[in-house]
Design an enzyme around this catalytic site. Structure first.
Site, PDB file in Angstrom:
ATOM      1  N   GLY A 176       1.037  -1.365   0.069  1.00 40.37           N
ATOM      2  CA  GLY A 176       0.060  -0.025  -0.014  1.00 40.37           C
ATOM      3  C   GLY A 176       0.737   1.129   0.013  1.00 40.37           C
ATOM      4  O   GLY A 176       0.773   2.100  -1.004  1.00 40.37           O
TER       5      GLY A 176
ATOM      6  N   HIS B 134      -6.247  -8.629   7.635  1.00 40.67           N
ATOM      7  CA  HIS B 134      -6.359  -7.902   6.362  1.00 40.67           C
ATOM      8  C   HIS B 134      -7.787  -8.647   5.472  1.00 40.67           C
ATOM      9  O   HIS B 134      -7.560  -9.873   5.189  1.00 40.67           O
ATOM     10  CB  HIS B 134      -5.349  -7.921   5.634  1.00 40.67           C
TER      11      HIS B 134
ATOM     12  N   ARG C  31     -10.859  -2.022   8.485  1.00 39.64           N
ATOM     13  CA  ARG C  31     -10.299  -3.348   8.037  1.00 39.64           C
ATOM     14  C   ARG C  31     -11.428  -4.607   9.016  1.00 39.64           C
ATOM     15  O   ARG C  31     -11.545  -5.703   8.504  1.00 39.64           O
ATOM     16  CB  ARG C  31      -9.053  -3.579   8.460  1.00 39.64           C
TER      17      ARG C  31
ATOM     18  N   HIS D 128      -2.772 -10.213   9.694  1.00 37.81           N
ATOM     19  CA  HIS D 128      -1.884  -9.105   9.070  1.00 37.81           C
ATOM     20  C   HIS D 128      -1.222  -8.394  10.002  1.00 37.81           C
ATOM     21  O   HIS D 128       0.057  -8.226   9.641  1.00 37.81           O
ATOM     22  CB  HIS D 128      -2.953  -8.123   8.241  1.00 37.81           C
TER      23      HIS D 128
ATOM     24  N   GLU E 244       6.538  -3.112  14.606  1.00 40.50           N
ATOM     25  CA  GLU E 244       5.402  -4.041  14.977  1.00 40.50           C
ATOM     26  C   GLU E 244       5.372  -4.474  16.264  1.00 40.50           C
ATOM     27  O   GLU E 244       4.569  -4.787  17.222  1.00 40.50           O
ATOM     28  CB  GLU E 244       4.944  -4.998  13.941  1.00 40.50           C
TER      29      GLU E 244
ATOM     30  N   ARG F 206      -5.198  -0.631  13.671  1.00 44.72           N
ATOM     31  CA  ARG F 206      -4.254   0.406  13.125  1.00 44.72           C
ATOM     32  C   ARG F 206      -4.905   0.819  11.734  1.00 44.72           C
ATOM     33  O   ARG F 206      -5.577   0.195  10.913  1.00 44.72           O
ATOM     34  CB  ARG F 206      -3.139  -0.301  12.712  1.00 44.72           C
TER      35      ARG F 206
HETATM   36  C1  SIN Z   1      -2.313  -3.008   1.972  1.00 46.40           C
HETATM   37  O1  SIN Z   1      -1.586  -2.347   1.177  1.00 46.40           O
HETATM   38  O2  SIN Z   1      -3.482  -2.923   1.912  1.00 46.40           O
HETATM   39  C2  SIN Z   1      -1.618  -3.152   3.471  1.00 46.40           C
HETATM   40  C3  SIN Z   1      -1.136  -1.741   3.804  1.00 46.40           C
HETATM   41  C4  SIN Z   1      -1.165  -1.726   5.452  1.00 46.40           C
HETATM   42  O3  SIN Z   1      -1.502  -2.659   6.071  1.00 46.40           O
HETATM   43  O4  SIN Z   1      -1.011  -0.531   5.988  1.00 46.40           O
END
Ligand code: SIN
Length: 531
Positions: free
Chosen positions: A54, A236, A282, A343, A367, A378
């Site tokens: 991301g 995720h 999420r 995730h 982390e 988060r």
């Molecule tokens: C993603 O690209 O969806 C993950 C990014 C993140 O977990 O911050």
């Protein structure tokens, strides 16, 4: 001198972990100290950072301000964020990102201007990316190149940390075993930084690399460090789910570009669950997917981007396009089968805003740390920023506080030498965590999980000298902590959902679940009280 049968090395600052947080700390600390970076991986670039797609969230666009980033982070954190830490993140973040650009990182631009992507729970476009969806890899490369260029950082690969050495309550180094030769080394240091990343490998399906086995959290816990918020695990919503293929992240940025989630009947369902639809937080999207899977009796939903411009999609998401193509899916013409996967761990080793843990001499960042910036959930793309900001701050604190000499310790490593194959035990542990300590939990499931962990009959307080056995012990230790914390928190919030307590309960639970040294001794601390 230390009396030991082992090889003994010395350094000023020992950093365990070579992802974005560890390398940021190492680069900054090398301005005033000898630095050694230790990683259990065979390559310096094997970390969760490398797989981050991301991007980095930072208030750098003309429409943005740190205050807006602060508000989105706090909202995502669902009542448990530490405001001081979030303020540090959003205000220092832009400078850390500019520093990366100075060191040669090329974020994606259009007509010479930075391009900002959008992800879940951000109110505006705020996420910088590089080479489309290869942001983490580009950052890792930039930091490795920077570390090499400085020439003052020693990298020791293939070293699995067995335990932290403490002397009169202070962390003064580690015992590590070589992954291939089995040789044990004591590495003594004036300060130690844990930057070991996350623990997604305790679940059956995870977006995390194989090295993410909760090692740092387990090491710190055994050394007596305070830990918090471990019940909050972020799943995720969209990992590729195909028979025979490992789970692979399909970035939230894909939904940011307009991709739609559909159930097995082809229906778009997220509008029924949240006003932000596919870009809801999420935990909301993950639970909605699970509920649709139950309703339709299937294993996957699909992420559909076939209505978007094919050339743009291939250019914007080259890694995702190529990876899906290697499994026979042309993402511009076929929907992608996806399923939620573990995730990110919001909790970890409690630190202040300078990376200090409750154990003198031991710092944590990234982390593995619990700074309080994520609260119960988060915000997307805050973790790379966290690594940059708090890795750098931990190093600045260390340089200010470095003791004059390395306290020597006469301690020998006492470890269990019994060798065993733990692969089946690990598979069982992953199944238990996924089914009992996963997206939806209740008291019965959690108690069953805790009993099952005991039934393994594995002692996890004394390290085993064999890396894979020690790694399994670490997975077991963090699994116990997560299940205990999840049992204690009788409410639902962020990344912790209890079907027997489905509501958020601020009156009883605007507080943190804290451990120190004993997995059965759970404490509570109010939000806002200093760690
Ligand atoms: C993603 O690209 O969806 C993950 C990014 C993140 O977990 O911050």
């Amino acid at each position: 001198m230390l009396e030991s049968e082992h090889e003994v090395r010395e350094t000023d600052v020992l950093v365990i972990g070579a992802g974005i947080a560890g390398l940021s700390a190492a680069v900054e600390a090398s301005k005033g100290a000898r630095v050694t970076v230790l990683t259990k991986a065979s390559s310096s670039s094997e970390s969760a950072t490398r797989y981050a797609q991301g991007g980095v969230a930072a208030a750098l666009s003309p429409a943005d301000r740190p205050e807006l980033h602060f508000e989105d982070t706090i909202r995502a954190g669902d009542g448990l964020c530490d405001e001081e830490a979030v303020n540090v993140l959003v205000h220092e973040g832009p400078d850390r990102v500019r520093e990366l650009i100075e060191w040669g990182l090329q974020f994606d631009t259009e007509n010479g201007e930075l391009v900002f992507g959008r992800e879940g729970a951000h109110r505006l476009h705020r996420v910088l990316h590089a080479h489309g969806d290869a942001t983490g890899e580009m950052i890792e490369r930039t930091l490795v190149d920077r570390a090499k260029a400085l020439g003052a950082i020693e990298l020791l690969k293939n070293r699995f940390t067995l335990r932290l050495i403490t002397h009169e309550g202070r962390c003064v180094g580690v015992h590590a075993v070589h992954e291939q030769t089995g040789e044990i080394t004591a590495i003594l240091a004036r300060s130690v930084v844990l930057a070991t990343g996350g623990l997604g490998q305790i679940y059956k399906s995870t977006t995390n690399p194989t090295v993410a086995t909760g090692d740092g959290a387990a090491l710190a816990f055994r050394a007596g460090a305070e830990m918090a918020d471990l019940e909050f695990i972020q799943f995720h919503p969209t990992a590729l789910m195909l028979e025979g293929a490992p789970p692979f992240l399909i970035s939230e940025a894909v939904r940011g570009e307009g991709a739609i989630l559909r159930n097995a009947r082809g229906e778009r369902f997220m509008l029924d669950y949240h006003e932000m639809a596919e870009l809801a937080p999420r935990d909301v999207v993950s639970r909605a997917i699970v509920s649709e899977l139950r309703r339709t009796g299937t294993e996957t939903v699909v992420l559909d981007l076939t209505h978007l411009d094919a050339n743009y999609i291939r250019h914007r998401f080259p890694t995702i396009s190529k990876t899906c193509e290697s499994y026979g899916i042309d993402i511009t013409r076929q929907p992608i089968p996806v399923h939620p996967s573990a995730h990110y761990s919001m909790g970890g080793v409690i630190t202040d805003t300078w990376g200090r843990t409750s154990v003198p001499g031991l710092y944590a960042c990234g982390e593995v740390a619990c700074t309080g910036i994520h609260g119960a959930n988060r915000l997307a793309s805050n973790s790379l920023l966290e690594g940059l900001v708090f890795g750098n701050r931990a190093a600045r604190a260390i340089l200010r506080e470095l003791p004059k000499r390395i306290p020597l310790t006469p301690e020998e490593l006492v470890c269990d030498r019994e060798e065993m194959d733990t692969s089946e035990l690990a598979a069982t542990l992953r199944r238990i965590n996924s089914e009992h300590v996963g997206i939806a939990r209740d008291a019965r499931l959690l108690q069953e999980a805790l009993r099952a962990f005991e039934a393994f009959g594995i002692e996890d307080s004394l390290p085993n000298c064999h890396p894979r056995v020690a790694e399994f012990q670490n997975m077991l230790t963090v699994s116990r902590l997560i299940a205990r914390a999840a049992l204690k928190r009788e409410e639902s919030r962020g990344g912790h959902y209890r079907t027997d307590f489905p509501r958020r309960d601020d009156e009883k639970w605007r507080r943190h679940v804290v451990f120190r040294g004993d997995v059965t001794e759970v404490r509570e601390r109010l939000v806002g009280d200093s760690w």
